[in-house]
Write an enzyme that holds these catalytic residues in place. Structure first.
Site, PDB file in Angstrom:
ATOM      1  NE  ARG A 119      91.482  44.262  52.437  1.00 27.70           N
ATOM      2  CZ  ARG A 119      92.678  44.878  52.228  1.00 27.70           C
ATOM      3  NH1 ARG A 119      92.512  45.467  52.225  1.00 27.70           N
ATOM      4  NH2 ARG A 119      93.936  43.759  52.157  1.00 27.70           N
ATOM      5  CG  ASP A 149      93.273  40.770  53.424  1.00 28.01           C
ATOM      6  OD1 ASP A 149      92.242  40.771  53.264  1.00 28.01           O
ATOM      7  OD2 ASP A 149      93.957  41.166  52.680  1.00 28.01           O
TER       8      ASP A 149
END
Length: 197
Positions: free
Chosen positions: A128, A126
């Site tokens: 982000r 991830d």
């Protein structure tokens, strides 16, 4: 990082009348938007969804994930309450981009799970980034949130930015036979809060 407000306009939807506010990140050229409804009391936590772009789920109705149903659920919940915010961030595929997401899908078709596929392509599970939320939330003078999410990392990221997350509002929707493993992996490997039947 300085994400800049560019323009705002009305956005009527099937669930109610939102306004849409466009922001640009000059360092990446990416464009992000906020959907807003209602007036906010600075002393009251705002119902908010921080949603990363998912073209396949949000616009093409893919059953491989729960992104589209979560976005629609958030819009409905905000419309029902009469006020709230959706930060729509251009971070496709947990930050790897659309074409790499399709490559990840191909690896998943061969047996990798969603985390393994991203990592096999050389990305974080991830990747982000939530710093971009700060100028977007500050534009609305929001300091306290009721966050529509199953992701404790998202809560922590916003708290680390200085926002008070007064409540995590579960958003369990979009379950189907095509995304059972995907959702199980999000819970097991990424710490998302699973649905309890």
């Amino acid at each position: 990082m300085q994400v800049k407000f560019i323009a705002g306009a009305d956005l009527p939807t099937q669930w109610g009348d939102f306004s849409i506010h466009g922001f640009e990140d000059p360092s990446t050229g990416k464009e992000h938007v906020v959907l807003a409804m209602g007036d906010f009391d600075k002393d009251e936590p705002v119902l908010c969804r921080v949603h990363s772009e998912c073209l396949t789920g949000d616009a093409l109705f893919s059953l491989r994930c729960d992104c589209g149903p979560q976005l629609r659920y958030a819009m409905q919940a905000i419309a029902k309450e009469g006020k709230g915010l959706i930060l729509y961030l251009r971070q496709e595929g947990r930050g790897i981009g659309l074409l790499n997401k399709i490559r990840a899908y191909a690896l998943q078709d061969k047996g990798a799970d969603t985390v393994e596929a991203n990592e096999q392509l050389g990305f974080l599970a991830d990747g982000r980034e939530y710093e971009i939320c700060r100028p977007m939330l500050d534009h609305f003078n929001v300091k306290e949130l009721r966050l529509l999410t199953n992701n404790p990392r998202k809560v922590k990221a916003l708290e680390n930015l200085g926002y008070a997350v007064k409540e995590r509002v579960a958003i369990h929707t979009g379950y189907n036979s095509h995304n059972e493993n995907y959702l199980a992996v999000k819970a097991r490997k990424l710490g998302h809060m699973p649905r309890i039947d």
